[in-house]
Enzyme design. Structure first.
Site, mmCIF file in Angstrom:
data_model
loop_
_atom_site.group_PDB
_atom_site.id
_atom_site.type_symbol
_atom_site.label_atom_id
_atom_site.label_comp_id
_atom_site.label_asym_id
_atom_site.label_seq_id
_atom_site.Cartn_x
_atom_site.Cartn_y
_atom_site.Cartn_z
ATOM 1 N N ASP A 99 22.172 74.626 63.534
ATOM 2 C CA ASP A 99 21.084 73.913 62.907
ATOM 3 C C ASP A 99 20.889 72.590 63.421
ATOM 4 O O ASP A 99 19.895 71.940 63.409
ATOM 5 C CB ASP A 99 21.609 73.720 61.167
ATOM 6 C CG ASP A 99 21.452 75.060 60.805
ATOM 7 O OD1 ASP A 99 21.179 76.017 61.302
ATOM 8 O OD2 ASP A 99 21.857 75.131 59.374
ATOM 9 N N GLN A 100 22.045 72.047 63.769
ATOM 10 C CA GLN A 100 21.964 70.431 64.170
ATOM 11 C C GLN A 100 21.109 70.461 65.232
ATOM 12 O O GLN A 100 20.308 69.524 65.686
ATOM 13 C CB GLN A 100 23.294 69.784 64.259
ATOM 14 C CG GLN A 100 23.350 68.409 64.501
ATOM 15 C CD GLN A 100 24.393 67.685 64.457
ATOM 16 O OE1 GLN A 100 25.526 68.571 63.758
ATOM 17 N NE2 GLN A 100 24.693 66.370 64.667
ATOM 18 N N ASP B 293 17.530 70.857 64.669
ATOM 19 C CA ASP B 293 17.010 69.636 64.020
ATOM 20 C C ASP B 293 16.580 68.696 65.112
ATOM 21 O O ASP B 293 15.568 67.880 65.244
ATOM 22 C CB ASP B 293 17.987 69.053 62.816
ATOM 23 C CG ASP B 293 18.080 70.037 61.710
ATOM 24 O OD1 ASP B 293 16.853 70.700 61.526
ATOM 25 O OD2 ASP B 293 18.801 69.948 61.102
ATOM 26 N N SER C 175 9.065 72.299 53.275
ATOM 27 C CA SER C 175 10.229 71.827 53.667
ATOM 28 C C SER C 175 10.828 70.370 53.604
ATOM 29 O O SER C 175 9.987 69.877 52.746
ATOM 30 C CB SER C 175 10.140 72.162 55.200
ATOM 31 O OG SER C 175 11.496 71.888 55.792
ATOM 32 N N LEU C 176 11.616 69.890 53.849
ATOM 33 C CA LEU C 176 11.889 68.563 53.825
ATOM 34 C C LEU C 176 12.293 67.729 55.001
ATOM 35 O O LEU C 176 13.017 68.401 56.106
ATOM 36 C CB LEU C 176 13.426 68.547 53.008
ATOM 37 C CG LEU C 176 13.345 68.972 51.424
ATOM 38 C CD1 LEU C 176 14.766 69.325 51.111
ATOM 39 C CD2 LEU C 176 12.689 68.110 50.668
ATOM 40 N N GLU D 223 20.990 65.301 44.670
ATOM 41 C CA GLU D 223 21.340 66.799 44.556
ATOM 42 C C GLU D 223 21.942 67.359 45.770
ATOM 43 O O GLU D 223 21.774 66.869 46.754
ATOM 44 C CB GLU D 223 19.977 67.662 44.443
ATOM 45 C CG GLU D 223 19.243 67.154 43.211
ATOM 46 C CD GLU D 223 17.897 67.957 43.088
ATOM 47 O OE1 GLU D 223 17.696 68.923 44.039
ATOM 48 O OE2 GLU D 223 16.791 67.562 42.595
ATOM 49 N N ASP E 249 22.690 75.757 51.177
ATOM 50 C CA ASP E 249 22.187 76.282 52.467
ATOM 51 C C ASP E 249 21.993 77.811 52.301
ATOM 52 O O ASP E 249 22.882 78.643 52.696
ATOM 53 C CB ASP E 249 23.429 76.063 53.385
ATOM 54 C CG ASP E 249 22.822 76.422 54.601
ATOM 55 O OD1 ASP E 249 21.689 76.638 55.038
ATOM 56 O OD2 ASP E 249 23.748 76.364 55.790
ATOM 57 N N GLU F 241 17.141 77.998 45.724
ATOM 58 C CA GLU F 241 17.866 78.609 46.840
ATOM 59 C C GLU F 241 18.674 79.871 46.211
ATOM 60 O O GLU F 241 19.341 79.720 45.213
ATOM 61 C CB GLU F 241 18.715 77.383 47.207
ATOM 62 C CG GLU F 241 19.203 77.429 48.618
ATOM 63 C CD GLU F 241 17.792 77.111 49.747
ATOM 64 O OE1 GLU F 241 16.935 76.714 48.999
ATOM 65 O OE2 GLU F 241 18.307 76.938 50.714
ATOM 66 N N LYS G 52 15.543 62.651 46.086
ATOM 67 C CA LYS G 52 14.153 62.821 45.531
ATOM 68 C C LYS G 52 13.870 61.657 44.633
ATOM 69 O O LYS G 52 14.591 61.139 43.938
ATOM 70 C CB LYS G 52 14.072 63.958 44.864
ATOM 71 C CG LYS G 52 14.325 65.367 45.583
ATOM 72 C CD LYS G 52 14.294 66.774 44.552
ATOM 73 C CE LYS G 52 14.770 67.832 45.466
ATOM 74 N NZ LYS G 52 14.799 69.101 44.313
ATOM 75 N N LYS H 190 21.764 65.468 56.050
ATOM 76 C CA LYS H 190 22.445 66.726 56.691
ATOM 77 C C LYS H 190 23.863 66.265 57.154
ATOM 78 O O LYS H 190 23.817 65.240 57.661
ATOM 79 C CB LYS H 190 21.787 67.449 57.336
ATOM 80 C CG LYS H 190 20.537 68.149 56.955
ATOM 81 C CD LYS H 190 19.599 69.157 57.563
ATOM 82 C CE LYS H 190 20.107 70.457 57.840
ATOM 83 N NZ LYS H 190 19.404 71.200 58.600
ATOM 84 N N CYS I 97 45.229 103.694 76.182
ATOM 85 C CA CYS I 97 45.120 102.392 76.111
ATOM 86 C C CYS I 97 45.951 101.855 74.761
ATOM 87 O O CYS I 97 45.298 102.219 73.740
ATOM 88 C CB CYS I 97 43.766 101.619 76.141
ATOM 89 S SG CYS I 97 43.750 100.228 76.361
HETATM 90 S S1 IVH Z 1 13.504 70.436 47.249
HETATM 91 C C1 IVH Z 1 9.086 70.105 47.841
HETATM 92 N N1 IVH Z 1 16.204 70.543 46.741
HETATM 93 O O1 IVH Z 1 16.050 72.813 51.825
HETATM 94 C C2 IVH Z 1 10.388 69.960 47.795
HETATM 95 N N2 IVH Z 1 15.279 71.671 48.657
HETATM 96 O O2 IVH Z 1 15.309 72.152 54.467
HETATM 97 C C3 IVH Z 1 11.125 71.303 47.925
HETATM 98 N N3 IVH Z 1 17.126 73.218 49.697
HETATM 99 O O3 IVH Z 1 13.056 74.519 51.822
HETATM 100 C C4 IVH Z 1 12.550 71.470 48.451
HETATM 101 N N4 IVH Z 1 18.566 72.490 48.280
HETATM 102 O O4 IVH Z 1 14.956 75.778 50.851
HETATM 103 C C5 IVH Z 1 15.184 71.091 47.377
HETATM 104 N N5 IVH Z 1 18.265 70.563 46.080
HETATM 105 C C6 IVH Z 1 17.330 70.950 47.022
HETATM 106 C C7 IVH Z 1 17.656 71.904 47.887
HETATM 107 C C8 IVH Z 1 16.455 72.480 48.716
HETATM 108 C C9 IVH Z 1 18.408 73.208 49.537
HETATM 109 C C10 IVH Z 1 16.372 73.772 50.671
HETATM 110 C C11 IVH Z 1 14.711 74.414 50.516
HETATM 111 C C12 IVH Z 1 14.074 73.695 51.335
HETATM 112 C C13 IVH Z 1 15.032 73.512 52.506
HETATM 113 C C14 IVH Z 1 14.455 72.105 53.438
#
Ligand code: IVH
Length: 684
Positions: free
Chosen positions: A39-40, A43, A90-91, A116, A120, A173, A288, A312, A445
């Site tokens: 993942d890293q 990214d 996504s974020l 929060e 994963d 998730e 957030k 991350k 074997c």
């Molecule tokens: S909020 C518009 N909160 O991370 C905001 N996402 O890498 C939508 N994810 O697609 C996402 N924990 O699948 C949010 N506490 C959390 C999360 C979270 C895991 C996932 C989610 C998102 C992905 C982005």
């Protein structure tokens, strides 16, 4: 700059190459559930592509992976496609605390931050219309996704109905807890199916299954973290989550409203270590902006909200020396290279070995004995080598993986895979299209023989107590056993005179061997260890061929007519019975009294012991399949029910019972009955 030098610009070429590479990785990650990059690294490459696109705006393209989320849509998924009412984004993410501080500093002063965990797994959107759960949609390509509602309904904490009449959407998730992931991989290993690299891939593969029963058995779970709709309670995110929790939704307790950098950093620091004790995988923290009006002010890019960011966690990674590459021969003859490392501390454990998978993996990394290598322990449990030192993965981008870059060639580099079996000296073979080298000497074997015997006695096969790996090693070393049929010739005195074993152990082992003669035909077939004939396949074959005498003459057409039996399995079965040594073993087992004829396991059963009882089955079982237990319940007058309620008489609880069912049973005081107790109840 003339056109020629423009094209030659290496950064522009890099940009184009990164785009292709990241699209390919998106596909491997979201559709195939088999990423080939950490993942890293992904990214880092994505960040690099973003930088390059800023620098070369003429090359920017709305189709670039920087502008759209990766898609999990598969062409023939068999699920209905649903268009998202609100795009699923996504974020933005970072691995740097400084960037988190920069982000915080750009927010309105005194902005509250809702912190929060970043779970994963894979995202899901639950639609409630008029109080009913109507759709459960995967992210798909962000605009449309697959409706996997039947699979989501297997998650006990997801309510099917709520008391709210307004249309709302809850997003969250879907995860496979660590314990379930480990169990699933263990089962897959036993059945020689490919393992899932991490719980995320396992959850994703599970959610896309067309068999809701299997999904239920695997035990998915979910945490919800976002509410959407026209008429929502409160104008801050934290309160909405608490309301969702009050309505009965699974919302994590690990949510805090923080004020300022120090509180946010304290949250990050706390969970950086504490997350290791959670039952599910997390890969960071999500920050957030709490106030919805402030969120609206900040708005969105095409791909991410500007009001949120993910910090991350670095996968733990250390540099060490690759001392030696050794080779392990498995039960099926596959030769796996193993890295023997200078021991290092990683995520709290000492790591001194890591799998190198196969020849191609080593060549791609371009490593050889004596090299300094980076070892990582991330979402996967097993440590892995991610690069050699000169390919520093710290910046992710300079990791060179091609043969030419590493100075090794695929044909004649410095690294040479062994060409004979380290256990028996037989020349190895590599089947075209397969990554593995294999020792073909399956009959002689030693690890293959011992592996076959271990498989034969294992719980899901002949279930012979008292015969573990060590005892089999010992008997093998003493020349007492050379194959599975020899087990039935073991004598009490031969066993009793072995070190650490005495008369009592000898009696136990012999009793276990005696009892194994009652094991039903389908499990005996599985126990024989024919390549690719796992537990489920064996069951299907045993139903189609009620005795070994019929099976051994089966034609390829007859075999491939059985569900799940393809050309390869059919060939393996035919090859097994074409080998005279196997026929001799089967003959000796028959002489010893092992069961090679099937009887329908529940045929002829009937009784009233379970009259009027409502019984829930949960977990995995040693003696019969779940379907057989269902048939038994009905044959004895009971009713099988899928969910635990006040009306449940008891739960037939196998191994690894679902945690939600267990919790519910505890709450309602419903009794758990073990497999053995249940069979006793029916005098079975
Ligand atoms: S909020 C518009 N909160 O991370 C905001 N996402 O890498 C939508 N994810 O697609 C996402 N924990 O699948 C949010 N506490 C959390 C999360 C979270 C895991 C996932 C989610 C998102 C992905 C982005």
């Amino acid at each position: 700059m003339d056109l020629f030098s423009e094209i030659e610009n290496p950064e522009r070429e890099e940009l184009i190459a990164l785009r292709t590479e990241l699209e390919e990785q998106n596909y491997k990650y979201y559709v195939l559930n088999a990423p080939t990059m950490s993942d890293q690294e992904f990214d880092m490459k994505m960040h690099r592509l973003q930088d390059l696109e800023k620098r070369y705006p003429d090359l920017d393209d709305p189709k670039s992976p920087t502008h759209h989320v990766g898609s999990d849509l598969s062409k023939q998924s068999g699920f209905a496609t649903i268009i998202h009412r609100y795009p699923m984004l996504s974020l933005a993410n970072t691995y740097s605390r400084e960037e988190v501080v920069d982000w915080l500093n750009k927010l309105p002063s005194n902005a509250e931050i809702c912190c929060e965990l970043k779970y994963d797994g894979l995202s899901i959107s639950l639609w409630y219309e008029n109080g009913q759960l109507t759709h459960a949609v995967t992210r798909g390509d962000g605009t449309k996704g697959d409706d996997v509602i039947n699979n989501i309904k297997t998650i006990p904490s997801v309510p099917w109905t709520i008391d709210i009449k307004d249309n709302i959407e809850l997003r969250g998730e879907v995860l496979l807890p660590w314990s379930h992931f480990e169990r699933l991989n263990k089962e897959r290993e036993e059945q020689e199916e490919p393992l899932f690299a991490n719980p995320r891939n396992a959850a994703s593969g599970t959610l896309k299954l067309q068999d809701a029963r299997e999904v239920a058995r695997r035990g998915l779970t979910t945490y919800l973290y976002y509410m959407l709709g026209d008429n929502l309670p409160s104008d801050n995110h934290f309160d909405r989550l608490q309301t969702a929790k009050a309505w009965g939704f699974p919302v994590s307790d690990a949510v805090r409203v923080c004020h300022g950098i120090d509180e946010v950093m304290a949250f990050i620091n706390y969970w950086d270590t504490e997350r290791k004790n959670l039952p599910v995988a997390t890969d960071g923290i999500v920050l957030k902006v709490n106030n919805i009006h402030e969120q609206e002010e900040l708005g969105y890019t095409a791909k991410t909200p500007r009001w949120a960011i993910a910090y991350k966690f670095q996968a733990e990674r250390q540099l060490t020396t690759l001392r030696k590459i050794t080779y392990q021969v498995g039960r099926t003859g596959v030769v796996t290279p193993v890295a023997n490392l200078e021991p290092i501390q990683l995520s709290g454990t000492i790591v001194q070995r890591a799998t190198l998978h196969n020849e191609d993996f080593i060549r791609e990394l371009g490593i050889q004995e004596g090299d300094s290598v980076w070892v990582e322990k991330g979402g996967e449990i097993i440590p892995k080598i991610v690069a050699k030192e000169s390919d520093s993965p710290q910046d992710g981008l300079s990791a060179k993986r091609s043969f030419s870059d590493s100075g090794l060639s695929a044909e004649g580099g410095l690294f040479q895979f062994i060409n004979t079996c380290p256990e028996c000296g037989t020349p190895l073979v590599r089947v075209e299209g397969e990554a593995a080298w294999r020792c073909p000497n399956d009959a002689m074997c030693p690890p293959q023989i011992k592996g076959k015997i271990e498989h034969f006695v294992s719980r899901k096969a002949m279930n012979i107590d008292g015969l573990g790996e060590e005892t089999i090693d010992l008997f093998f070393a003493q020349g007492l056993i050379r194959n599975i049929a020899d087990l039935y010739d073991l004598k009490a005195e031969d066993i009793a005179k072995q070190e650490r074993l005495g008369d009592k152990s000898a009696q136990n082992i012999l009793a276990g061997i005696e009892a194994s003669k009652q094991v039903p035909w389908e499990r005996v077939l599985f126990a024989l260890g024919i390549r690719m004939v796992g537990e489920t396949t064996a069951k299907k074959i045993a139903r189609a061929f009620p005795s070994i005498d019929e099976l051994q003459w089966a034609t390829k057409e007859q075999l491939t007519a059985i569900e799940d039996v393809g050309d390869q399995i059919a060939d393996n079965i035919i090859a097994y019975f074409n080998d005279i040594r196997n026929l001799e073993i089967v003959h000796r087992l028959q002489q010893a009294g092992v069961t090679f004829i099937g009887t329908a396991p529940t045929a002829g059963l009937s009784g009233t012991q379970l009259q009027g009882k409502s019984i829930v089955i949960s977990g995995t079982f040693a003696f019969h399949s779940r379907d057989e237990y269902k048939e038994m319940i009905e044959a004895y007058g009971g009713k099988n029910s899928g969910s635990v309620s006040k009306k449940t008489s008891f739960i037939l609880a196998g191994e690894n019972m679902g945690p939600e069912k267990r919790k519910k049973a505890e709450q309602l005081g419903v009794e758990l009955i073990t497999e053995q107790q249940f069979l006793d109840m029916l005098n079975h």
